[in-house]
Design an enzyme around this catalytic site. Structure first.
Site, mmCIF file in Angstrom:
data_model
loop_
_atom_site.group_PDB
_atom_site.id
_atom_site.type_symbol
_atom_site.label_atom_id
_atom_site.label_comp_id
_atom_site.label_asym_id
_atom_site.label_seq_id
_atom_site.Cartn_x
_atom_site.Cartn_y
_atom_site.Cartn_z
ATOM 1 N N TYR A 225 -34.786 71.474 86.703
ATOM 2 C CA TYR A 225 -35.604 72.351 87.546
ATOM 3 C C TYR A 225 -35.545 73.747 86.936
ATOM 4 O O TYR A 225 -34.501 74.389 86.950
ATOM 5 C CB TYR A 225 -35.035 72.344 88.966
ATOM 6 N N GLU B 142 -38.951 66.844 97.808
ATOM 7 C CA GLU B 142 -37.688 67.549 98.028
ATOM 8 C C GLU B 142 -37.589 67.884 99.510
ATOM 9 O O GLU B 142 -38.527 68.434 100.098
ATOM 10 C CB GLU B 142 -37.631 68.854 97.232
ATOM 11 N N ASP C 175 -32.751 81.637 98.802
ATOM 12 C CA ASP C 175 -34.074 81.414 99.385
ATOM 13 C C ASP C 175 -34.708 82.709 99.873
ATOM 14 O O ASP C 175 -34.026 83.602 100.385
ATOM 15 C CB ASP C 175 -33.979 80.431 100.558
#
Length: 279
Positions: free
Chosen positions: A176, A50, A61
Site C-alpha cells: 500500500y 478494506e 486518519d
C-alpha cells in the site's frame, strides 16, 4: 500462500487492469448499514474491500475517517461485531478479498491468537496495521502470515531505498503506497510522482502496488491507475456516506446508494485504463 487477495490481483493482471480497493468503516453509521454497503460494493465495482476497525485514537486518519470511527463506536461497533460483519458478508460472497485496516490496540486487547483464529474463520484475508513498524514483526506480522493471512505494509514518500527492503521484507498480498505525506483525505496525489514512486518500489518487490490517500474522483482514479496496480479510495466514500445522514447521524434511504454510485464512477475511471494483459 494462495489467498483471495493474491488470486484477485493475479486475475486483474491477466485482464490488464488495476484494482479498485475501497475503504469503509465497519459499523458506520450502524452495523446493518455498513453490512449493506459491504455487500453492495463488489457489484458496484470494488475489487478488494478494506474495512476499518474503529478505534478511539486514529492518529494516521484525517477528519472524515476519524469521524466515521467515532460514529461506529457510538453505534456500538466492537471487534466482535466487525468479525461478525465479515462472516455475514461471506455467506453471499466467497470471492471478494477483505482486508481489515486499523490500529494494533483493538487487536491487542482482543488477544492476538484469538483474533487471528477468529479473523481467519470469519473470512478475513489480510491486515493493514498502520502503527506496527517492521521492527515489531514478531508481535503480529509473522503470526498473521503463519495463520495464512496477508500482512500488508504501508510505504510512503519518505520511505527511501535504504528503508524500503525492511518495510517489504514480510509484506504480502500487496504493498500500500501512501501517495501523500500527512493524514488521509487531506491532499490530492500527483500522478507523475506516484508513477515514479511505484516504479521505484517495484525494483524491490514483485508484489502489486496499490496507491491510496487523496483519490476522490473518477479522473484521479484513472490517472493513478495508469501507474499503479491498484487504486485505494476511502475518505471520499466515507464523506459520501456522511452527507446522507440526518442531524442525529442516522442513515437515510439514500446512504447505501450514495456510496455505491461513487464506487461505480471510480470503477469506471480505473477500468478505462487498459494495459497489455499478462501472458
Amino acid at each position: 500462500m494462495n489467498t483471495r487477495i493474491e488470486r484477485r490481483f493475479a486475475a486483474l493482471k491477466q485482464e490488464g487492469r488495476a484494482a479498485l480497493v475501497t475503504f469503509t468503516m465497519a459499523g458506520d453509521p450502524d452495523y446493518e448499514t455498513s453490512l449493506a454497503i459491504a455487500r453492495a460494493l463488489p457489484k458496484a465495482g470494488a475489487d478488494v474491500i478494506e474495512l476499518g476497525m474503529p478505534f478511539t485514537d486514529p492518529m494516521a486518519d484525517g477528519p472524515a475517517i476519524q469521524a466515521a470511527g467515532l460514529r461506529a463506536l457510538k453505534a456500538g461497533q466492537r471487534m466482535t461485531k466487525t468479525l461478525a460483519l465479515v462472516r455475514e458478508f461471506r455467506k453471499g460472497d466467497d470471492e471478494t478479498p477483505i482486508v481489515l485496516m486499523g490500529y494494533y490496540n483493538p487487536i491487542y486487547i482482543y488477544g492476538n491468537d484469538r483474533f487471528l483464529s477468529d479473523a481467519k474463520a470469519a473470512g478475513v484475508d489480510g491486515l493493514i496495521i498502520v502503527d506496527l513498524p517492521p521492527e515489531e514483526d514478531d508481535e503480529l506480522c509473522l503470526p498473521t502470515l503463519k495463520a495464512g493471512l496477508n500482512f500488508i505494509r504501508l510505504a510512503t514518500p519518505t520511505t527511501d531505498d535504504k528503508r524500503l527492503p525492511t518495510v517489504l521484507k514480510n509484506t504480502s498480498g500487496f504493498v500500500y503506497y501512501v501517495s501523500v505525506t500527512g493524514v488521509t483525505g487531506t491532499a490530492a496525489p500527483d500522478p507523475g510522482k506516484v508513477a515514479t514512486a511505484v516504479t521505484r518500489i517495484k525494483r524491490h518487490t514483485k508484489l502489486p502496488v496499490a496507491v491510496g490517500f487523496g483519490v476522490r474522483s473518477a479522473e484521479q482514479a484513472h490517472a493513478i491507475a495508469e501507474g499503479a496496480d491498484g487504486v485505494v479510495v476511502g475518505s471520499a466514500l466515507v464523506d459520501a456516506l456522511r452527507q446522507t445522514l440526518d442531524k442525529n447521524g442516522n442513515a437515510g434511504a439514500g446512504t447505501v446508494k450514495a456510496v455505491t454510485e461513487l464506487v461505480s464512477a471510480l470503477a469506471q475511471g480505473v477500468r478505462s485504463v487498459r494495459r497489455v494483459a499478462a501472458v
